[in-house]
Design an enzyme around this catalytic site. Structure first.
Site, PDB file in Angstrom:
ATOM      1  N   HIS A  56       0.765  -0.997  -0.011  1.00 47.39           N
ATOM      2  CA  HIS A  56      -0.224   0.054   0.032  1.00 47.39           C
ATOM      3  C   HIS A  56       1.080   1.231   0.399  1.00 47.39           C
ATOM      4  O   HIS A  56       1.851   1.343   0.098  1.00 47.39           O
ATOM      5  CB  HIS A  56      -1.009  -0.199   0.973  1.00 47.39           C
ATOM      6  CG  HIS A  56      -2.198   1.157   0.749  1.00 47.39           C
ATOM      7  ND1 HIS A  56      -1.491   2.256   1.676  1.00 47.39           N
ATOM      8  CD2 HIS A  56      -3.556   0.676   0.972  1.00 47.39           C
ATOM      9  CE1 HIS A  56      -2.903   3.361   1.218  1.00 47.39           C
ATOM     10  NE2 HIS A  56      -3.558   2.358   0.646  1.00 47.39           N
TER      11      HIS A  56
ATOM     12  N   GLU B  57      -4.300   2.926  -7.325  1.00 51.83           N
ATOM     13  CA  GLU B  57      -4.798   3.710  -6.416  1.00 51.83           C
ATOM     14  C   GLU B  57      -3.596   5.166  -6.693  1.00 51.83           C
ATOM     15  O   GLU B  57      -2.874   4.945  -5.932  1.00 51.83           O
ATOM     16  CB  GLU B  57      -4.829   3.834  -5.014  1.00 51.83           C
ATOM     17  CG  GLU B  57      -5.349   2.111  -4.510  1.00 51.83           C
ATOM     18  CD  GLU B  57      -5.461   2.129  -2.661  1.00 51.83           C
ATOM     19  OE1 GLU B  57      -6.680   2.269  -3.023  1.00 51.83           O
ATOM     20  OE2 GLU B  57      -4.535   1.849  -2.230  1.00 51.83           O
TER      21      GLU B  57
HETATM   22  P1  PGA Z   1     -10.044   5.847   0.963  1.00 51.32           P
HETATM   23  O1  PGA Z   1      -8.742   4.973   1.004  1.00 51.32           O
HETATM   24  O2  PGA Z   1     -10.967   5.004  -0.011  1.00 51.32           O
HETATM   25  O3  PGA Z   1      -9.844   6.490   2.745  1.00 51.32           O
HETATM   26  O4  PGA Z   1      -9.648   7.041   0.072  1.00 51.32           O
HETATM   27  C1  PGA Z   1      -8.531   3.860   0.111  1.00 51.32           C
HETATM   28  C2  PGA Z   1      -7.246   3.184   0.211  1.00 51.32           C
HETATM   29  O5  PGA Z   1      -5.977   3.422   0.173  1.00 51.32           O
HETATM   30  O6  PGA Z   1      -6.909   1.974   0.299  1.00 51.32           O
END
Ligand code: PGA
Length: 225
Positions: A93, A150
């Site tokens: 992540h 992301e």
């Molecule tokens: P968020 O986080 O939905 O709060 O933007 C997503 C993630 O970091 O997996």
């Protein structure tokens, strides 16, 4: 019908009591989930015993594993320690890459550990280059892995990427990993989830903030179906 993955990432949140309350509300109100949909919840490690006793039909994941096997690595949780408990493990992540110095090399090691014990890795990438490095260093990833794309600006900001842009990025990742399901993450809500899962290359979503409240996460799931 294409598969759909909805993954809730609790990050570093919730006491035991809060987790138990969440699980009770979620289990009682979970809608009928069609066969092509996988709901995955990734709570903190301390919540795994509680979640192992769940009766509701969702899969369990962890947010990280150790890059090492079992042994003298104080404080670490090896993939083999959770292999009988979870089906998925998030790896790399961007918060771990940023705050804990997790490099592409460390990510690759963790993916290998996870694959060796039969857990499906969900590798988080914030750009196509990270996916490229993964594909080059762990070719066996393609057999069972998932990518969670992301973009950094969208995480926890309340400003998601547009479905069009996210689909373009997912398309580029598919150019490298054609068989791999690609999820989008970053400020996904019940209001915007349909836009992402309706695109050509996006097969699901990773949800942080909106997964912390059971009712909100349930609305998001219903909106995505
Ligand atoms: P968020 O986080 O939905 O709060 O933007 C997503 C993630 O970091 O997996």
């Amino acid at each position: 019908m294409k598969n759909l993955f909805i993954l809730g990432n609790w990050k570093s949140n919730k006491t035991m009591t809060e987790a138990a309350n969440w699980l009770e509300i979620f289990s009682k109100n979970m809608p009928q989930i069609p066969g092509h949909v996988s709901v995955i919840v990734c709570p903190g490690f301390i919540h795994l015993p509680l979640f192992s006793s769940r009766t509701a039909p969702f899969a369990l994941g962890v947010q990280n594993v150790s890059a090492y096997e079992t042994g003298a690595f104080t404080g670490e949780i090896a993939a083999s320690m959770v292999a009988n408990t979870v089906s998925y493990a998030m790896i790399g992540h961007s918060e771990r890459r940023k705050h804990l110095g997790e490099t592409d090399e460390v990510v690759a090691e963790k993916v290998k550990r996870v694959l060796s014990v039969g857990i499906r890795p969900v590798v988080c990438v914030s750009d196509v280059a990270q996916a490229e490095k993964l594909a080059a260093s762990v070719p066996e990833f393609t057999k069972t892995g998932l990518i969670l794309y992301e973009p950094l600006f969208a995480i926890g900001s309340g400003k998601s990427d547009s479905p069009e842009n996210a689909n373009i990025a997912a398309g580029s990742i598919h150019g490298i990993l054609p068989e791999t399901p690609i999820l989008y993450g970053g400020s996904v809500t019940a209001e915007n989830v349909r836009g992402f899962v309706g695109t050509e290359h996006i097969t699901g979503v990773g949800v942080g903030g909106a997964s912390l409240d059971a009712a909100k996460f349930l609305s998001l799931i219903s909106a995505a179906l």
